[in-house]
Enzyme design. Structure first.
Site, short mmCIF file in Angstrom:
data_model
loop_
_atom_site.label_atom_id
_atom_site.label_comp_id
_atom_site.label_asym_id
_atom_site.label_seq_id
_atom_site.Cartn_x
_atom_site.Cartn_y
_atom_site.Cartn_z
N SER A 15 0.72 -0.91 -0.06
CA SER A 15 0.49 0.48 -0.36
C SER A 15 0.89 1.48 0.51
CB SER A 15 -0.58 0.07 1.15
OG SER A 15 -1.28 1.04 1.59
N HIS A 40 -1.81 -1.51 -3.90
CA HIS A 40 -2.57 -0.61 -3.33
C HIS A 40 -2.55 0.93 -3.55
CE1 HIS A 40 -6.05 -1.98 -0.93
NE2 HIS A 40 -5.36 -0.91 -0.45
N ASP A 42 -4.80 3.79 -1.83
CA ASP A 42 -6.22 4.34 -0.84
C ASP A 42 -6.30 5.34 -1.06
OD1 ASP A 42 -6.26 1.82 0.63
OD2 ASP A 42 -4.30 2.14 1.74
N MET A 44 -9.14 8.33 0.15
CA MET A 44 -9.81 8.24 1.55
C MET A 44 -10.47 10.12 1.40
SD MET A 44 -7.25 7.18 4.22
CE MET A 44 -6.85 5.83 4.38
N HIS A 73 -8.36 1.50 -4.33
CA HIS A 73 -9.44 1.22 -3.14
C HIS A 73 -10.27 2.53 -2.74
CE1 HIS A 73 -9.85 -0.25 1.89
NE2 HIS A 73 -10.88 -0.08 1.39
N MET A 75 -12.53 4.49 -0.34
CA MET A 75 -13.44 5.18 1.39
C MET A 75 -13.72 5.92 0.98
SD MET A 75 -10.00 3.25 3.64
CE MET A 75 -8.48 3.03 1.47
N MET A 144 -11.91 -6.34 4.99
CA MET A 144 -10.68 -5.31 6.19
C MET A 144 -10.73 -6.35 7.33
SD MET A 144 -10.37 -2.35 4.13
CE MET A 144 -9.42 -1.74 5.43
N ASP A 182 -6.75 -6.37 3.64
CA ASP A 182 -6.15 -4.87 4.29
C ASP A 182 -6.20 -4.48 5.46
OD1 ASP A 182 -5.43 -2.72 3.55
OD2 ASP A 182 -6.84 -1.73 2.27
C1 DX5 Z 1 -6.49 0.85 5.93
C2 DX5 Z 1 -5.83 1.35 4.37
C3 DX5 Z 1 -5.35 0.55 3.75
C4 DX5 Z 1 -3.08 0.53 4.90
C5 DX5 Z 1 -2.76 -1.12 5.47
O1 DX5 Z 1 -7.99 2.45 6.16
O2 DX5 Z 1 -7.32 0.72 3.92
O3 DX5 Z 1 -4.80 -0.58 2.66
O4 DX5 Z 1 -2.88 1.39 4.37
O5 DX5 Z 1 -1.99 -0.56 6.15
P1 DX5 Z 1 -1.14 -0.61 7.49
O6 DX5 Z 1 -0.42 -2.47 6.53
O7 DX5 Z 1 0.20 -0.52 7.85
O8 DX5 Z 1 -2.55 -1.45 8.28
ZN ZN Z 2 -6.50 -0.66 1.82
#
Ligand code: DX5
Ligand code: ZN
Length: 238
Positions: A15, A40, A42, A44, A73, A75, A144, A182
Site C-alpha cells: 500500500s 494498492h 488508498d 480517503m 481502494h 474509501m 478489512m 487489508d
Molecule cells: C487502511 C488502508 C490500508 C492501509 C494498510 O484504511 O485501507 O490499505 O494502507 O496499512 P497497514 O498495512 O499499515 O495496516
Molecule cells: Zn486499503
C-alpha cells in the site's frame, strides 16, 4: 490479482499509503524489483473515513512510476461518481465499500463496463450477507482487517473466522472470486489470514518502513506463508 507469470500463488500488494511521497518513484521501483504483484492505492475522503489521503494526481504519477497493476481502494462516499476518473488516471481494478454505496450492483456494472476488475469491501462489523448477492458478479471481496482510515493499526483478531466463512460461500457461488485482506498484516497475521482462505494480501507499514528494505520485508511476508501455500491448489488462487 497476481502477475500472469508470478511464481507465487498468494498475491502481495504493498500500500503506497505508507510511502514517503517525496521518494514515491524510487519506492515504486523498489516495490516492483522486490517482486510485488500489484500496487494498492488508498483513496480517503474525510467523510466515509476520518482521514484524507491521496487522489487523482498522485494516481497519475503512480501510473507513470510502475508497470504493476494498480488496485484502487475507494474509501469514499458515492463511489459510483468517480469510476471513470480513476480509470482514466490509471486504475486497473477498483474496490469500493458496500457501506458507502446505495446502489452497489450499479457501481459494479459501471466498474466492469469501464474495463477494470472490481472488488467490494466489508468493514470489520459488516456481515458477509451484505454482499452475498454481488459475489457472482465481482472479481474480489476485500475483508478489512482493521477499521479503514489509517495505516499502521492493529489487526482485528476475529477476522480470520469471517474469512473462513466467506471462503465457504465463495467456493460455492463463485470460486474465481479472490479474497483480499487489508490492514494490520505483518509476518504473524499473514499466516492466519492465508490459513483462513485469503489469496490477496495488502500490506502497508510492514512493507514500507524505515526498519528494513522493501525487498526484505516482502521476503519476510512470503516466508511466513510458505508452509501454508504448499498445501493450497495454486490454480484456485489469484
Ligand atoms: C487502511 C488502508 C490500508 C492501509 C494498510 O484504511 O485501507 O490499505 O494502507 O496499512 P497497514 O498495512 O499499515 O495496516
Ligand atoms: Zn486499503
Amino acid at each position: 490479482m497476481s502477475r500472469p507469470n508470478s511464481p507465487f500463488p498468494i498475491a502481495i500488494g504493498p500500500s503506497v499509503l505508507s510511502a514517503d511521497f517525496l521518494r514515491l518513484g524510487e519506492q515504486l521501483t523498489e516495490i516492483e524489483q522486490a517482486g510485488a504483484d500489484y500496487i494498492h492505492f488508498d483513496v480517503m475522503d474525510g467523510r466515509f473515513v476520518p482521514n484524507i489521503s491521496i487522489g487523482l494526481p498522485v494516481l497519475e504519477a503512480t501510473r507513470r512510476g510502475t508497470s504493476l497493476p494498480i488496485d484502487v481502494h475507494l474509501m469514499i462516499v458515492e463511489p459510483g461518481r468517480w469510476v471513470d476518473d480513476f480509470q482514466s488516471a490509471g486504475a486497473d481494478s477498483m474496490t469500493f465499500h458496500i457501506e458507502a454505496a446505495s446502489h452497489a450492483h450499479r457501481v459494479v456494472e459501471s466498474i466492469v463496463g469501464s474495463g477494470m476488475r472490481t472488488g467490494v469491501a466489508l468493514n470489520p462489523a459488516t456481515p458477509i450477507s451484505a454482499i452475498e448477492e454481488l459475489i457472482p458478479h465481482i472479481h474480489r471481496v476485500l475483508v478489512m482487517t482493521v477499521n479503514p482510515g489509517f495505516g499502521g493499526q492493529s489487526f482485528v483478531a476475529s477476522m480470520p473466522d469471517k474469512i473462513r466463512r466467506l471462503r465457504e460461500t465463495i467456493d460455492r457461488v463463485n470460486p474465481e472470486c479472490a479474497i483480499q485482506v487489508d490492514g494490520g498484516i505483518n509476518s504473524t497475521t499473514i499466516a492466519r489470514v492465508v490459513e483462513a482462505g485469503a489469496t490477496s494480501i495488502v500490506a502497508g507499514s510492514s512493507v514500507i518502513n524505515g526498519e528494513a528494505s522493501i525487498a526484505r520485508n516482502i521476503a519476510a511476508l512470503r516466508a511466513a506463508i510458505s508452509s501454508q501455500v504448499s498445501t493450497v491448489d495454486a490454480s484456485e488462487l489469484k
